[in-house]
Design a protein around this motif. Sequence first.
Motif, PDB file in Angstrom:
ATOM      1  N   ALA A   8       0.858  -1.189   0.000  1.00  0.00           N
ATOM      2  CA  ALA A   8       0.000   0.000   0.000  1.00  0.00           C
ATOM      3  C   ALA A   8       0.896   1.242   0.000  1.00  0.00           C
ATOM      4  O   ALA A   8       2.108   1.144   0.189  1.00  0.00           O
ATOM      5  N   ARG A   9       0.280   2.400  -0.179  1.00  0.00           N
ATOM      6  CA  ARG A   9       1.014   3.664  -0.109  1.00  0.00           C
ATOM      7  C   ARG A   9       0.695   4.378   1.191  1.00  0.00           C
ATOM      8  O   ARG A   9      -0.448   4.376   1.643  1.00  0.00           O
ATOM      9  N   ILE A  10       1.736   5.001   1.760  1.00  0.00           N
ATOM     10  CA  ILE A  10       1.606   5.787   2.990  1.00  0.00           C
ATOM     11  C   ILE A  10       2.366   7.100   2.809  1.00  0.00           C
ATOM     12  O   ILE A  10       3.119   7.266   1.853  1.00  0.00           O
ATOM     13  N   ARG A  11       2.189   8.027   3.751  1.00  0.00           N
ATOM     14  CA  ARG A  11       2.981   9.257   3.759  1.00  0.00           C
ATOM     15  C   ARG A  11       4.379   8.911   4.281  1.00  0.00           C
ATOM     16  O   ARG A  11       4.523   8.300   5.339  1.00  0.00           O
ATOM     17  N   THR A  12       5.390   9.323   3.543  1.00  0.00           N
ATOM     18  CA  THR A  12       6.772   9.008   3.899  1.00  0.00           C
ATOM     19  C   THR A  12       7.103   9.473   5.310  1.00  0.00           C
ATOM     20  O   THR A  12       7.781   8.768   6.063  1.00  0.00           O
ATOM     21  N   GLU A  13       6.589  10.632   5.711  1.00  0.00           N
ATOM     22  CA  GLU A  13       6.896  11.177   7.047  1.00  0.00           C
ATOM     23  C   GLU A  13       6.363  10.302   8.175  1.00  0.00           C
ATOM     24  O   GLU A  13       6.813  10.419   9.314  1.00  0.00           O
ATOM     25  N   GLU A  14       5.436   9.411   7.876  1.00  0.00           N
ATOM     26  CA  GLU A  14       4.868   8.523   8.897  1.00  0.00           C
ATOM     27  C   GLU A  14       5.401   7.091   8.798  1.00  0.00           C
ATOM     28  O   GLU A  14       4.909   6.199   9.490  1.00  0.00           O
ATOM     29  N   ALA A  15       6.408   6.890   7.971  1.00  0.00           N
ATOM     30  CA  ALA A  15       6.884   5.528   7.704  1.00  0.00           C
ATOM     31  C   ALA A  15       7.370   4.815   8.963  1.00  0.00           C
ATOM     32  O   ALA A  15       6.980   3.674   9.217  1.00  0.00           O
ATOM     33  N   ASP A  16       8.218   5.466   9.751  1.00  0.00           N
ATOM     34  CA  ASP A  16       8.746   4.810  10.955  1.00  0.00           C
ATOM     35  C   ASP A  16       7.626   4.434  11.920  1.00  0.00           C
ATOM     36  O   ASP A  16       7.611   3.336  12.482  1.00  0.00           O
TER      37      ASP A  16
END
Length: 108
Positions: A8-16
Amino acid sequence: MIFRKWSARIRTEEADEYVGYIEETGAAHYAETKGNLGYQILLRDLGDGSSEISTISWWTDLDAVRRFAGDDYQVARYYPEDDQYLLERPEFVEHHEVRGSDLARFGG
């Protein structure tokens, strides 16, 4: 052996933060399910502020996958807070029959 992949796709800033959430939910459930042979969480920055996240897992057979995912095992399994992270929510996962592998060389 069965290979299972969800992406799926997520916001990079929320990856961790989301990786941590997956480790506590889906990955923990993979690990405690009889017939799970292991898993990995993959992350790929798409360069537009979003990232593709994938979980890949290996299973002894489809019965083991069903113990994790239920009878409708091709439908993705989601957890209560997934929607706050996901930019898209794919309905299905991929399953492949593994016909050749050298993972044992790496302890898998």
